[in-house]
Every structure is written in C-alpha cells, then in structure tokens.
Write an enzyme that holds these catalytic residues in place. Sequence first.
Site, PDB file in Angstrom:
ATOM      1  N   ASP A  57      -7.977  -5.748  -0.231  1.00 43.61           N
ATOM      2  CA  ASP A  57      -8.434  -6.531  -1.377  1.00 43.61           C
ATOM      3  C   ASP A  57      -8.091  -8.013  -1.265  1.00 43.61           C
ATOM      4  O   ASP A  57      -8.733  -8.843  -1.913  1.00 43.61           O
ATOM      5  CB  ASP A  57      -7.865  -5.951  -2.676  1.00 43.61           C
ATOM      6  N   HIS A 108       0.849  -1.196   0.000  1.00 41.86           N
ATOM      7  CA  HIS A 108       0.000   0.000   0.000  1.00 41.86           C
ATOM      8  C   HIS A 108       0.877   1.235   0.000  1.00 41.86           C
ATOM      9  O   HIS A 108       1.930   1.251   0.640  1.00 41.86           O
ATOM     10  CB  HIS A 108      -0.933   0.020   1.226  1.00 41.86           C
TER      11      HIS A 108
HETATM   12  N1  ACO Z   1       4.121  -7.686  -4.448  1.00 42.35           N
HETATM   13  C1  ACO Z   1       5.477  -7.756  -4.499  1.00 42.35           C
HETATM   14  N2  ACO Z   1       6.286  -6.712  -4.223  1.00 42.35           N
HETATM   15  C2  ACO Z   1       5.675  -5.567  -3.896  1.00 42.35           C
HETATM   16  C3  ACO Z   1       4.296  -5.423  -3.813  1.00 42.35           C
HETATM   17  C4  ACO Z   1       3.504  -6.542  -4.107  1.00 42.35           C
HETATM   18  N3  ACO Z   1       2.169  -6.481  -4.065  1.00 42.35           N
HETATM   19  N4  ACO Z   1       3.987  -4.172  -3.451  1.00 42.35           N
HETATM   20  C5  ACO Z   1       5.141  -3.518  -3.314  1.00 42.35           C
HETATM   21  N5  ACO Z   1       6.170  -4.363  -3.582  1.00 42.35           N
HETATM   22  C6  ACO Z   1       7.573  -4.049  -3.521  1.00 42.35           C
HETATM   23  C7  ACO Z   1       8.013  -3.322  -4.785  1.00 42.35           C
HETATM   24  O1  ACO Z   1       8.417  -4.215  -5.782  1.00 42.35           O
HETATM   25  C8  ACO Z   1       9.149  -2.490  -4.249  1.00 42.35           C
HETATM   26  O2  ACO Z   1      10.261  -3.316  -4.075  1.00 42.35           O
HETATM   27  P1  ACO Z   1      11.734  -2.784  -4.416  1.00 42.35           P
HETATM   28  O3  ACO Z   1      11.953  -1.613  -3.496  1.00 42.35           O
HETATM   29  O4  ACO Z   1      12.586  -3.957  -4.157  1.00 42.35           O
HETATM   30  O5  ACO Z   1      11.670  -2.363  -5.862  1.00 42.35           O
HETATM   31  C9  ACO Z   1       8.672  -2.102  -2.856  1.00 42.35           C
HETATM   32  O6  ACO Z   1       7.782  -3.132  -2.454  1.00 42.35           O
HETATM   33  C10 ACO Z   1       7.934  -0.751  -2.823  1.00 42.35           C
HETATM   34  O7  ACO Z   1       6.832  -0.868  -3.696  1.00 42.35           O
HETATM   35  P2  ACO Z   1       6.291   0.270  -4.628  1.00 42.35           P
HETATM   36  O8  ACO Z   1       5.784  -0.324  -5.922  1.00 42.35           O
HETATM   37  O9  ACO Z   1       7.269   1.386  -4.719  1.00 42.35           O
HETATM   38  O10 ACO Z   1       5.054   0.767  -3.805  1.00 42.35           O
HETATM   39  P3  ACO Z   1       3.993   1.769  -4.316  1.00 42.35           P
HETATM   40  O11 ACO Z   1       3.611   2.598  -3.166  1.00 42.35           O
HETATM   41  O12 ACO Z   1       4.443   2.480  -5.536  1.00 42.35           O
HETATM   42  O13 ACO Z   1       2.782   0.821  -4.772  1.00 42.35           O
HETATM   43  C11 ACO Z   1       0.926  -0.558  -4.689  1.00 42.35           C
HETATM   44  C12 ACO Z   1       1.713   0.518  -3.975  1.00 42.35           C
HETATM   45  C13 ACO Z   1       0.587  -0.124  -6.124  1.00 42.35           C
HETATM   46  C14 ACO Z   1      -0.381  -0.784  -3.951  1.00 42.35           C
HETATM   47  C15 ACO Z   1       1.753  -1.849  -4.734  1.00 42.35           C
HETATM   48  O14 ACO Z   1       2.007  -2.275  -3.416  1.00 42.35           O
HETATM   49  C16 ACO Z   1       1.105  -2.963  -5.533  1.00 42.35           C
HETATM   50  O15 ACO Z   1       1.268  -3.009  -6.753  1.00 42.35           O
HETATM   51  N6  ACO Z   1       0.304  -3.862  -4.885  1.00 42.35           N
HETATM   52  C17 ACO Z   1      -0.372  -4.902  -5.592  1.00 42.35           C
HETATM   53  C18 ACO Z   1      -1.704  -4.402  -6.132  1.00 42.35           C
HETATM   54  C19 ACO Z   1      -2.724  -4.180  -5.055  1.00 42.35           C
HETATM   55  O16 ACO Z   1      -2.951  -5.010  -4.207  1.00 42.35           O
HETATM   56  N7  ACO Z   1      -3.399  -3.022  -5.117  1.00 42.35           N
HETATM   57  C20 ACO Z   1      -4.461  -2.668  -4.170  1.00 42.35           C
HETATM   58  C21 ACO Z   1      -4.070  -1.473  -3.369  1.00 42.35           C
HETATM   59  S1  ACO Z   1      -5.265  -1.128  -2.094  1.00 42.35           S
HETATM   60  C22 ACO Z   1      -6.612  -0.539  -2.890  1.00 42.35           C
HETATM   61  O17 ACO Z   1      -6.564   0.000  -3.953  1.00 42.35           O
HETATM   62  C23 ACO Z   1      -7.928  -0.701  -2.221  1.00 42.35           C
END
Ligand code: ACO
Length: 381
Positions: free
Chosen positions: A314, A263
């Site tokens: 989710d 998140h």
């Molecule tokens: N699975 C694996 N790795 C992840 C995930 C994930 N779901 N989420 C974050 N990471 C990792 C990233 O790869 C990154 O790793 P790194 O630093 O080694 O490159 C680190 O954690 C930071 O992640 P970011 O992508 O920079 O986080 P950001 O804040 O940009 O993204 C997001 C947040 C889009 C929600 C992301 O966590 C994600 O894609 N989650 C999966 C989709 C999801 O569940 N979305 C629902 C969100 S809640 C809602 O809308 C109700």
Amino acid sequence: MSTEPKPAFSPGLAGVIAGETEICWVDPDAGLMYRGYDIHEMADKASFEEVAYLLLNGQLPTMGELQRFRMEIAAARPLPKEVLNMLRLLPKKTHPMDMLRTGVSMLAPFDPDLNDNSHDANIRKATRLIAQVSTLIMDGYRISLGLDPLSEHPDLTVAGNLFYKLNGEVPQDWKVRMMDTILILYADHEFNASTFAARVTASTLADMYAAVTSACGTLKGPLHGGANEESMKMLDDIGTSDRAEKWMMDALAKKAKIMGFGHRVYKKGDSRVPIMREIARDLGKRVGKEDWVPICETLEATMEREKHLCANVDLYAAPVFTMLEFPPALNTPIFAASRVAGWCAHVVEQHDHNRLIRPRSLYTGPEMRPYKGVSPNGAKK
Ligand code: ACO
C-alpha cells in the site's frame, strides 16, 4: 468451575492456521503464489481476467474460455436502475467504500442465483460481482460528484474500464497494462482480514453477496485496505524526499502507526512491493513526478533502521493511483475491484467444503456472582 482444558490462545489469531486453501500461498520470506503460479510471473505475463479465472476455476483458461469470461464480465457490468437510484440517495460525502458495501448488499436480491450456493451458481455470481463491483465504484464516484455515470464500453477490460468510467476517455495501452499488473498484485492474499471475514460469513451458508458485503466492510479499515488511502495523505504531508526521514522520526517518537508499513505475515518484505515500486518509478518518469519514489525509499530506509519493519504494497500503491489520476478516496475501492476475485474464489471454496468457522474466546470477565438487578421483569419471585 469448568473442566474445559485451557485452549491455546494467539491474540489477533497471529500464526493460527484457520483453514485449508488451494487458492493462494503467502510465503513469509517475500513470496506469493496463486494456485501454484508465481505472482512475479503472473504480474509480468498475465491479464487480470486470466488471474481471476484462475483463482475461481483452479486452472488457466484456454483462449476461448478467456474470451468468453471477458465477454461475460463486460455483459454483466450495468447496474440495475434501482441500485443506481439508491446511490443517488446517499449523502454526497459518502465514502466510496461505504457506497460499495451498500451497493453490493443491494445487488443481492437482483441476482437470480442468490440463494443457490452450488459450485456452478457461485461461479456465475462471482462473474457478475467481478463486473459490478467496478461499476459500483465508478458510477458511485461520479454520482457523488453530481455527475451522471458513463455508459459501459464493452470492448474494454476491467483495467481499461476503470479509467474509462472515470472521465470517458479510452486509456492508452501502457496505462491499461499497468493497471492490469496492479489488479493482479491485489487479487488474492490467502486468509487476510477481508477474505477471512468473507469466509466466516460464507461458512454459515449465507450467500456470496453477504460474504462480499462483509469483506467490503472489513477492507475499509486503515490497518487493512484503507492503508492505501491513508498512505497518500502521509506522502502528501511529507511533500519532498528531504523531509521524509525527519517526518518518520517524529512520527515514531510519537509512537504513531505508519501507514504502508508492517505486515502480519511477511517478515522479509512484501512480495508485491518490488513490482509496485517499479511501476511507481516508471510512472514517475512518464508523468514527470519523480519525487514520490525517493520519499518512499527514504521512509523505507528509516523504518528498516529504526524498527526493522518492511513496507507493504500500500505504500507504493498510493502514489501510483495518484499518478494515474485517481483521487485517493478511490485507492481502497480499486483494491476491492481486484480483491473481489479472491473473495469470490474463497467463498466458492468455502461452500464446496464447508465447515462452520466458529472459534472460542478466552473469558476474562468476573467470576460467577449472584444476580441483584433492580428492574422488575414480571418473572415470579
Ligand atoms: N508503524 C509503526 N510501528 C509498527 C507498524 C507501523 N506501520 N507496524 C507494526 N509496528 C510495530 C508495532 O507497534 C509493534 O511494536 P511493539 O512490539 O514495540 O509494540 C510491532 O511493530 C509489531 O506490530 P503488530 O501491531 O503486533 O503487528 P500486527 O501483525 O498485529 O499488525 C499491521 C500488522 C496491522 C499490518 C500493522 O503492521 C499496521 O498497523 N500497519 C500499518 C497499516 C497498514 O499499512 N496496513 C496494510 C497492511 S497490507 C494490506 O492490507 C494490503
């Protein structure tokens, strides 16, 4: 060269304060508040209509106001026949989120208040949108199956009506209560992507339908609302809890994004997860499907150990909708049926205190260079 000072840059607007709001506060330490009320208390004691009224109007309704609001929503549910006919023209495989986005856009010219952005007109439009987003979802879904939409059941609440419009059965009270809680959890989340999209659109003084159309398009993406449909595919693929850890390790080794985890704001857990997890547990016992929660818990433990990432709402919403017998394609639309209350509240707030939302970008293209194009355009040499 430009003398403009280099502005601060935060990729993805992470951590940027892009505006003020009185509607909702997300606490990174796993808290969530709607206009000063703790989500945990609201989820336990309130109804969705009460929360929607609160988000729109800033205070809780009296009993009379709540009854009137419920009646207004029930009365506004039926869609214009032209919109129903349009839904019938769409290809049968159209995703319910695309039907919803197209439907919201088409509803606009049928609203007599469309181009009146005053506070009162916006509240009237919000009430109609809260009613009709649910109808678009459920009527659209039945039409895509080749079935006729069911007529409205005016005595049912938004939560009850979602069940009724699926198959014509009046749901048991416990199911309605459960759906009410789910809708309350999803109702608002400050400047999440879809709400921000709605506010950007509203900030040009475009109407509420334009803003909600933008929001529907934004919610569909799997990094946002679309994650609750993708999570169900993942859980189905895993199948049993003894496979969950290995599944997660394999996916992480491939650097895959795991749906239902991570998140932008929450760093110590999503405030909504404990409530949704309990709903999943309770529902599992009631319907005899008790393996979903252990699968999710194993995934949670593995993700925490490997990447220190928390589950988001989710992850548990996915099996909850499945156990409530909604098809996965309706997971994100049901999220929209709730979040429309938040979107509309934010549009009201944006229009009431408007300033155009227009950030800058950091140019990373080539330096200024002479034009050597080949196409003659009629301009004098
Ligand atoms: N699975 C694996 N790795 C992840 C995930 C994930 N779901 N989420 C974050 N990471 C990792 C990233 O790869 C990154 O790793 P790194 O630093 O080694 O490159 C680190 O954690 C930071 O992640 P970011 O992508 O920079 O986080 P950001 O804040 O940009 O993204 C997001 C947040 C889009 C929600 C992301 O966590 C994600 O894609 N989650 C999966 C989709 C999801 O569940 N979305 C629902 C969100 S809640 C809602 O809308 C109700």
